[in-house]
Design a protein around this motif. Structure first.
Motif, mmCIF file in Angstrom:
data_model
loop_
_atom_site.group_PDB
_atom_site.id
_atom_site.type_symbol
_atom_site.label_atom_id
_atom_site.label_comp_id
_atom_site.label_asym_id
_atom_site.label_seq_id
_atom_site.Cartn_x
_atom_site.Cartn_y
_atom_site.Cartn_z
ATOM 1 N N ILE A 23 47.051 38.619 -10.834
ATOM 2 C CA ILE A 23 47.377 37.922 -9.586
ATOM 3 C C ILE A 23 46.193 37.929 -8.631
ATOM 4 O O ILE A 23 45.867 36.903 -8.016
ATOM 5 C CB ILE A 23 48.622 38.543 -8.927
ATOM 6 N N VAL A 24 45.524 39.069 -8.502
ATOM 7 C CA VAL A 24 44.352 39.134 -7.626
ATOM 8 C C VAL A 24 43.259 38.187 -8.120
ATOM 9 O O VAL A 24 42.646 37.455 -7.336
ATOM 10 C CB VAL A 24 43.826 40.587 -7.531
ATOM 11 N N GLY A 25 43.027 38.176 -9.440
ATOM 12 C CA GLY A 25 41.990 37.308 -9.988
ATOM 13 C C GLY A 25 42.294 35.836 -9.777
ATOM 14 O O GLY A 25 41.424 35.057 -9.362
ATOM 15 N N LEU A 26 43.548 35.424 -10.056
ATOM 16 C CA LEU A 26 43.927 34.022 -9.850
ATOM 17 C C LEU A 26 43.865 33.644 -8.371
ATOM 18 O O LEU A 26 43.420 32.538 -8.019
ATOM 19 C CB LEU A 26 45.336 33.782 -10.386
ATOM 20 N N SER A 27 44.308 34.533 -7.498
ATOM 21 C CA SER A 27 44.264 34.248 -6.056
ATOM 22 C C SER A 27 42.828 34.065 -5.581
ATOM 23 O O SER A 27 42.522 33.127 -4.825
ATOM 24 C CB SER A 27 44.940 35.383 -5.275
ATOM 25 N N LEU A 28 41.932 34.944 -6.031
ATOM 26 C CA LEU A 28 40.517 34.803 -5.667
ATOM 27 C C LEU A 28 39.932 33.517 -6.233
ATOM 28 O O LEU A 28 39.118 32.860 -5.582
ATOM 29 C CB LEU A 28 39.730 36.015 -6.177
ATOM 30 N N LEU A 29 40.350 33.148 -7.435
ATOM 31 C CA LEU A 29 39.841 31.923 -8.048
ATOM 32 C C LEU A 29 40.196 30.707 -7.200
ATOM 33 O O LEU A 29 39.323 29.893 -6.861
ATOM 34 C CB LEU A 29 40.423 31.779 -9.453
ATOM 35 N N PHE A 30 41.473 30.569 -6.831
ATOM 36 C CA PHE A 30 41.887 29.402 -6.058
ATOM 37 C C PHE A 30 41.354 29.448 -4.628
ATOM 38 O O PHE A 30 41.100 28.396 -4.028
ATOM 39 C CB PHE A 30 43.416 29.301 -6.057
ATOM 40 N N SER B 254 36.474 37.135 -8.776
ATOM 41 C CA SER B 254 37.587 36.528 -9.500
ATOM 42 C C SER B 254 37.373 36.637 -10.997
ATOM 43 O O SER B 254 38.282 37.028 -11.741
ATOM 44 C CB SER B 254 37.723 35.055 -9.097
ATOM 45 N N GLY B 255 36.167 36.308 -11.463
ATOM 46 C CA GLY B 255 35.875 36.368 -12.890
ATOM 47 C C GLY B 255 36.003 37.773 -13.449
ATOM 48 O O GLY B 255 36.524 37.975 -14.555
ATOM 49 N N VAL B 256 35.556 38.775 -12.686
ATOM 50 C CA VAL B 256 35.635 40.162 -13.154
ATOM 51 C C VAL B 256 37.091 40.582 -13.342
ATOM 52 O O VAL B 256 37.462 41.174 -14.364
ATOM 53 C CB VAL B 256 34.915 41.104 -12.159
ATOM 54 N N HIS B 257 37.940 40.274 -12.357
ATOM 55 C CA HIS B 257 39.354 40.650 -12.461
ATOM 56 C C HIS B 257 40.042 39.913 -13.609
ATOM 57 O O HIS B 257 40.842 40.510 -14.349
ATOM 58 C CB HIS B 257 40.074 40.357 -11.150
ATOM 59 N N LEU B 258 39.752 38.647 -13.779
ATOM 60 C CA LEU B 258 40.400 37.880 -14.844
ATOM 61 C C LEU B 258 39.939 38.335 -16.228
ATOM 62 O O LEU B 258 40.733 38.345 -17.181
ATOM 63 C CB LEU B 258 40.126 36.384 -14.655
ATOM 64 N N VAL B 259 38.680 38.732 -16.358
ATOM 65 C CA VAL B 259 38.200 39.271 -17.642
ATOM 66 C C VAL B 259 38.893 40.604 -17.942
ATOM 67 O O VAL B 259 39.282 40.875 -19.085
ATOM 68 C CB VAL B 259 36.674 39.431 -17.622
ATOM 69 N N LEU B 260 39.069 41.431 -16.921
ATOM 70 C CA LEU B 260 39.799 42.688 -17.108
ATOM 71 C C LEU B 260 41.242 42.414 -17.538
ATOM 72 O O LEU B 260 41.780 43.106 -18.411
ATOM 73 C CB LEU B 260 39.801 43.490 -15.804
ATOM 74 N N PHE B 261 41.863 41.417 -16.927
ATOM 75 C CA PHE B 261 43.230 41.057 -17.292
ATOM 76 C C PHE B 261 43.292 40.553 -18.731
ATOM 77 O O PHE B 261 44.192 40.926 -19.494
ATOM 78 C CB PHE B 261 43.752 39.988 -16.336
ATOM 79 N N ALA B 262 42.324 39.728 -19.112
ATOM 80 C CA ALA B 262 42.274 39.235 -20.488
ATOM 81 C C ALA B 262 42.057 40.395 -21.465
ATOM 82 O O ALA B 262 42.654 40.428 -22.549
ATOM 83 C CB ALA B 262 41.154 38.202 -20.634
#
Length: 346
Positions: A93-100, A329-337
């Protein structure tokens, strides 16, 4: 709700399961809409708190009911679901929020004081409830003794209650959205607040929609378990899927807030949901363990502890400056992946 009543207690065939999944998606969208109406009426941070607590209370009911019916096979369900909720909220959620937020504006701003306090509370709760059981010696295995579980439950309730007091009374301004100059935004500037009658109707509809979300998720859970077993995936994947389904309303609400340049609202939803997931689930599990005969495994394994530690470190570095870019955003989303990949392929 009609679909839930007709499918409750049954394992639907494939065609009906697809139909139930469509109703589940519709319930999620309805929950997000009514949560936004209530949030607009009561303002931040109360709106985020309403959605986080409502979803988590019903999530706890889902976990307990699955543990009662699952026996020994459900020993790790609470741990897997709570840990998944933390990873989904703090990274997904944090990663997607930062992305948008950073797509529209190159630099997204938020209130570091409030987000930092929330992160510190999440970290403490996660360590007390999910990390310490791996190292305690009073009871064999990664489990708490009854006294240790009672302490963790009481500590979780105290910390969560203290955070709610801080968020809503003593330091409410720390959790309000800010603009690019750091000025607090007290309310939406482009739309009048809904009437009290409409807000009350939406509050009732929100509760109905959330019951439908969690109930239909439970209807789908036997199918999920069957698919997981047939695919040869680890049992922990069931907890991940349940957490993903239950947290869909918060995810959509957080992304919508980020698109409106209300990143602090997104962080309130993400970190508040992680906090409520631990702070309410552990006490409920502690009470339920009085009559649950099966084992209760709460301690994380080495891989998950590394992921949790890395998430805490990365989120701290994201929160402290009060400003974030597309890189965070990219760092959080990579961690989520990475979390999702290791859940499927440990």
């Amino acid at each position: 709700m009609l679909a839930l009543a007709l499918s409750w207690g049954r394992t639907p065939p494939t065609a009906l399961a697809v139909l139930v999944a469509l109703f589940l998606a519709g319930s999620v969208l309805a929950a997000v809409h009514h949560a936004e109406v209530v949030a607009h009426r009561v303002g931040e941070p109360f709106g985020s708190l309403v959605l986080a607590v409502a979803v988590t209370v019903i999530e706890v009911a889902l976990i307990v009911s699955l543990m009662i019916s699952g026996g020994d096979k459900a020993a790790t369900l609470a741990r897997d679901t709570v840990f998944s909720a933390v990873m989904i909220t703090c990274n997904g959620i944090v990663g997607l929020s930062l992305l948008f937020a950073t797509i529209r504006r190159r630099v997204a701003v938020f209130n570091a004081e409030g987000s930092g306090g929330a992160l510190a509370t999440v970290t403490t709760l996660a360590t007390l409830s999910l990390v310490l059981p791996t190292f305690t010696t009073s009871k064999p295995g990664p489990s708490f003794s009854p006294a240790q579980l009672a302490f963790a439950a009481v500590a979780s309730l105290i910390l969560y209650g203290l955070f709610v007091l801080t968020q809503t009374v003593r330091h409410r301004d720390y959790f309000l959205p800010v603009n690019s100059s750091g000025t607090v935004i007290e309310a939406e500037e482009h739309a009048a607040a809904p009437t009290a009658r409409r807000a009350l109707i939406s509050l009732g509809m929100l509760l109905i929609a959330l019951i439908a979300v969690v109930g239909l998720a439970k209807v789908e859970s036997p199918i999920i378990e069957k698919v997981v077993i047939e695919a040869g995936l680890p049992p922990a994947v069931v907890g991940v899927v349940i957490a993903l389904l239950v947290l869909l309303p918060e995810t959509l609400a957080a992304v919508r807030a980020a698109r409106r340049d209300r990143l602090q609202t997104s962080f309130n939803l993400a970190l508040g949901s992680a906090m409520a997931s631990i702070g309410l689930t552990i006490p409920a599990i502690a009470i339920a363990s009085i009559w649950l005969s099966g084992p209760l495994t709460l301690g994380l394994g080495a891989t998950h502890m590394v992921l949790l530690a890395l998430t805490v470190a990365v989120t701290t570095l994201t929160v402290v400056p009060g400003r974030a870019t597309l890189l965070q955003s990219g760092v959080h989303l990579v961690l989520f992946a990475g979390f999702l990949f290791l859940a499927v392929s440990p």
